[in-house]
Scaffold this active site. Structure first.
Site, PDB file in Angstrom:
ATOM      1  N   ARG B 223     -25.921  50.602  60.851  1.00  0.00           N
ATOM      2  CA  ARG B 223     -24.969  50.153  59.843  1.00  0.00           C
ATOM      3  C   ARG B 223     -25.038  51.119  58.674  1.00  0.00           C
ATOM      4  O   ARG B 223     -25.937  51.951  58.586  1.00  0.00           O
ATOM      5  CB  ARG B 223     -25.287  48.731  59.373  1.00  0.00           C
ATOM      6  CG  ARG B 223     -26.566  48.644  58.558  1.00  0.00           C
ATOM      7  CD  ARG B 223     -26.875  47.215  58.157  1.00  0.00           C
ATOM      8  NE  ARG B 223     -25.912  46.680  57.209  1.00  0.00           N
ATOM      9  CZ  ARG B 223     -26.021  46.783  55.881  1.00  0.00           C
ATOM     10  NH1 ARG B 223     -27.055  47.409  55.350  1.00  0.00           N
ATOM     11  NH2 ARG B 223     -25.130  46.266  55.078  1.00  0.00           N
ATOM     12  N   ASN B 225     -25.013  51.598  54.374  1.00  0.00           N
ATOM     13  CA  ASN B 225     -25.037  51.030  53.036  1.00  0.00           C
ATOM     14  C   ASN B 225     -24.692  52.176  52.091  1.00  0.00           C
ATOM     15  O   ASN B 225     -24.699  53.347  52.493  1.00  0.00           O
ATOM     16  CB  ASN B 225     -26.393  50.418  52.710  1.00  0.00           C
ATOM     17  CG  ASN B 225     -26.310  49.451  51.547  1.00  0.00           C
ATOM     18  OD1 ASN B 225     -25.230  49.167  51.018  1.00  0.00           O
ATOM     19  ND2 ASN B 225     -27.458  48.954  51.127  1.00  0.00           N
ATOM     20  N   GLU B 265     -26.261  55.521  53.004  1.00  0.00           N
ATOM     21  CA  GLU B 265     -27.415  55.325  53.877  1.00  0.00           C
ATOM     22  C   GLU B 265     -26.929  55.003  55.283  1.00  0.00           C
ATOM     23  O   GLU B 265     -26.196  54.027  55.481  1.00  0.00           O
ATOM     24  CB  GLU B 265     -28.279  54.171  53.371  1.00  0.00           C
ATOM     25  CG  GLU B 265     -28.968  54.475  52.060  1.00  0.00           C
ATOM     26  CD  GLU B 265     -29.756  53.290  51.516  1.00  0.00           C
ATOM     27  OE1 GLU B 265     -30.445  53.473  50.510  1.00  0.00           O
ATOM     28  OE2 GLU B 265     -29.662  52.173  52.094  1.00  0.00           O
ATOM     29  N   TYR B 316     -24.958  45.663  40.360  1.00  0.00           N
ATOM     30  CA  TYR B 316     -26.154  45.756  41.190  1.00  0.00           C
ATOM     31  C   TYR B 316     -26.384  47.195  41.643  1.00  0.00           C
ATOM     32  O   TYR B 316     -27.514  47.685  41.673  1.00  0.00           O
ATOM     33  CB  TYR B 316     -26.027  44.830  42.399  1.00  0.00           C
ATOM     34  CG  TYR B 316     -27.166  44.961  43.371  1.00  0.00           C
ATOM     35  CD1 TYR B 316     -28.448  44.539  43.014  1.00  0.00           C
ATOM     36  CD2 TYR B 316     -26.980  45.516  44.632  1.00  0.00           C
ATOM     37  CE1 TYR B 316     -29.500  44.671  43.893  1.00  0.00           C
ATOM     38  CE2 TYR B 316     -28.025  45.650  45.513  1.00  0.00           C
ATOM     39  CZ  TYR B 316     -29.286  45.222  45.149  1.00  0.00           C
ATOM     40  OH  TYR B 316     -30.333  45.354  46.022  1.00  0.00           O
TER      41      TYR B 316
END
Lengths: 206, 348
Positions: B223, B225, B265, B316
């Protein structure tokens, strides 16, 4: 003072329950400050089991960070072993010895402030007890034990948010992110992006 | 394959850069014009030739410079690499996985020869020639996880599996997006993800954990990020936040194109055969905004994603204070035209 209700928080923040008697070969109770009352309530709720509980109980008690000292109340419970310690640090070696000597059937009861519960729980885990096999109940001060993520130093009994790291002097905000391995919340520099722009230190933990 | 390695830095004078070929193979993480958290896992199967998915562990032009940067971080702070005592076997599993993958996928760069447990590893770019005994720690200069991850791009964590949970109990973490291995080591899955906003309420972590507990050996998944980083700083650690934090206050309309980087990432997850642990490589790719907008589709799309991102996520990820400047810059590369589905660049 009854057990503390904390506001809802993130998943790493510890939650505490209410001490309840469980049959065991040795009942190790570690408490500070107002945690004394949790032990009194535990014994009261044990009912007919109370004499047996106390006959196999080892209590380590110390004053709380706010100065509350209910040693006389705890001693009056009449446990087989009672030890008053002036601080957690001075009780740690004794606690380790008791945990190391423990056999099957040990029950662990921790009551009082988060710093006491977290550190004693860490010792119990290090001795091989799963962390959820230890009962905990929060009473008394909500001051926090916080690790500075920058210098790694731990500041005990943090009352304000932000606060000044006792080791490196940076001003840190207090996260709810908590490490059971360190028995500490995480503190992060509040003015890292704008050095010198430090908001007022607000008393948040009492 | 004719890979040449850049000589570049990720600190100080920040000479990091992407070649035109590296820009074109950059793993742009947005397959549509908006973004919200999701589990978004897919099988980590070999992808098209030349992409970062072609091999199990991608080796690119930044390899040697990233390994030099890792060595510098570890010299400053050895706590960035930790392994709890019971995780050594998982470290050997990881060493085997990386060595076998690299020797298979890049035979001109890496070789692995086995004679029983007597192994011979050659890492040609790093000029390493090591004979050792597999599963015997005394025959390597570091523990197995540290040894091999000093030779592999990206961060790595190892998760033990017990009590229907995953426990982060070892890792090499020097290229992290602002999280501390030293603080998080020993935590359960929901604990180390606790600070992430919104995703818990969406059930993302419950579903991800359920999925990962059933991860099978030989069937890795992956996946993406992403976040934003000022300057090509691999080591955006919380430990060093007072050092790099001030750069977030230095972004201006004049420098946003050359100092703001999209940080992606590529996260893969691999079940390990002996330990039953899960290896979690977190490979970081950086691209400057002015490099990224050379791909017209990506300039358009990044503008829309950043503009429309919920404020909690931008906060965040640490770029809310610079969002307006970033959006103004990116708007110049968004003509409003529709974008094609998927993340690949359009054919030239």
């Amino acid at each position: 003072m009854t057990k503390t209700d904390f506001p809802p928080s993130i998943r790493s923040r510890p939650v505490y329950g209410e001490l309840a008697y469980r049959p065991g070969s040795l009942h190790l109770m570690v408490a500070d400050g107002e945690g004394a009352n949790a032990l009194v309530d535990l014994v009261a709720r044990a009912g007919a089991e109370a004499p047996g509980l106390l006959a196999r109980a080892h209590i380590i008690y110390m004053p709380g960070p706010n100065g509350t000292d209910l040693s006389a109340v705890v001693q009056a419970l009449g446990a087989a072993q009672f030890h008053r310690s002036p601080s957690y640090a001075s009780a740690e070696l004794r606690l380790r010895k008791v945990l190391a000597d423990a056999r099957m059937g040990l029950q662990v009861y921790l009551a009082g402030t988060e710093g006491l519960i977290g550190q004693a729980q860490r010792e119990a885990m290090a001795a091989g007890l799963p962390h959820d096999a230890v009962q905990t109940e929060h009473r008394g001060a909500t001051v926090r034990r916080v690790q500075c993520v920058h210098c790694k130093g731990i500041t005990e009994n943090v009352r304000t948010d932000p606060f000044v790291c006792a080791h490196c002097g940076l001003t840190l905000f207090v996260r709810d992110h908590y490490s059971r391995r360190l028995a500490a919340f995480q503190g992060v520099n509040i003015d890292a992006e704008d050095p010198g722009k430090v908001p007022p230190l607000v008393e948040r933990f009492t | 394959m004719g890979l040449t390695f850049n000589t570049e830095t990720f600190r100080g004078d920040f000479t990091f850069h992407n070649s035109p070929a590296a820009i074109r193979r950059f793993p742009f993480p947005f397959d549509r014009d908006d973004y919200m958290y999701s589990v978004n896992m897919e099988p980590h199967v070999p992808g098209p030739k030349g992409t970062v998915f072609e091999h199990n562990f991608d080796v690119d032009e930044h390899y040697l410079s990233e390994m030099r940067d890792r060595a510098l971080v570890l010299a400053e702070d050895p706590l960035r690499c930790q392994s709890l005592p019971h995780m050594t076997l998982a470290g050997w599993d990881l060493l085997e996985l990386i060595m076998e993958s690299k020797a298979r996928d890049y035979p001109d760069l890496f070789e692995l020869h086995k004679n029983g447990n007597r192994w011979h590893w050659i890492n040609r770019p790093m000029q390493i020639d090591q004979s050792f005994t597999f599963l015997d720690e005394t025959t390597l200069p570091y523990g197995p996880m540290e040894y091999i991850t000093r030779q592999a791009q990206g961060d790595f964590t190892l998760q033990d599996q017990r009590d229907d949970n995953l426990w982060i109990e070892a890792g090499m973490v020097t290229t992290q997006a602002d999280w501390s291995l030293d603080f998080d080591i020993g935590m359960g899955f929901h604990e180390w993800h606790a600070p992430v906003p919104k995703a818990h309420e969406l059930g993302v972590f419950d579903r991800a954990l359920k999925f990962l507990l059933k991860l099978q050996h030989g069937a890795p998944v992956r996946r993406f990020n992403w976040t934003m980083t000022v300057d090509p700083l691999l080591d955006t650690s919380p430990e060093n936040y007072p050092v790099w934090g001030p750069t977030r206050a230095m972004i201006t309309p004049g420098n946003v194109g050359s100092r703001m980087h999209l940080r992606v990432e590529l996260q893969t997850l691999h079940r390990l055969p002996r330990s039953n642990a899960i290896a979690f490589p977190i490979r970081c790719y950086l691209i400057r905004f002015d490099e990224l907008v050379t791909i017209p589709k990506w300039g358009r799309r990044l503008h829309r994603v950043i503009r429309d991102l919920p404020v909690e996520l931008a906060t965040y990820k640490g770029f809310e204070r610079n969002r307006a400047t970033m959006v103004d810059y990116l708007a110049r590369f968004d003509d409003g035209a529709p974008t094609s589905p998927g993340w690949m660049p359009d054919p030239e």
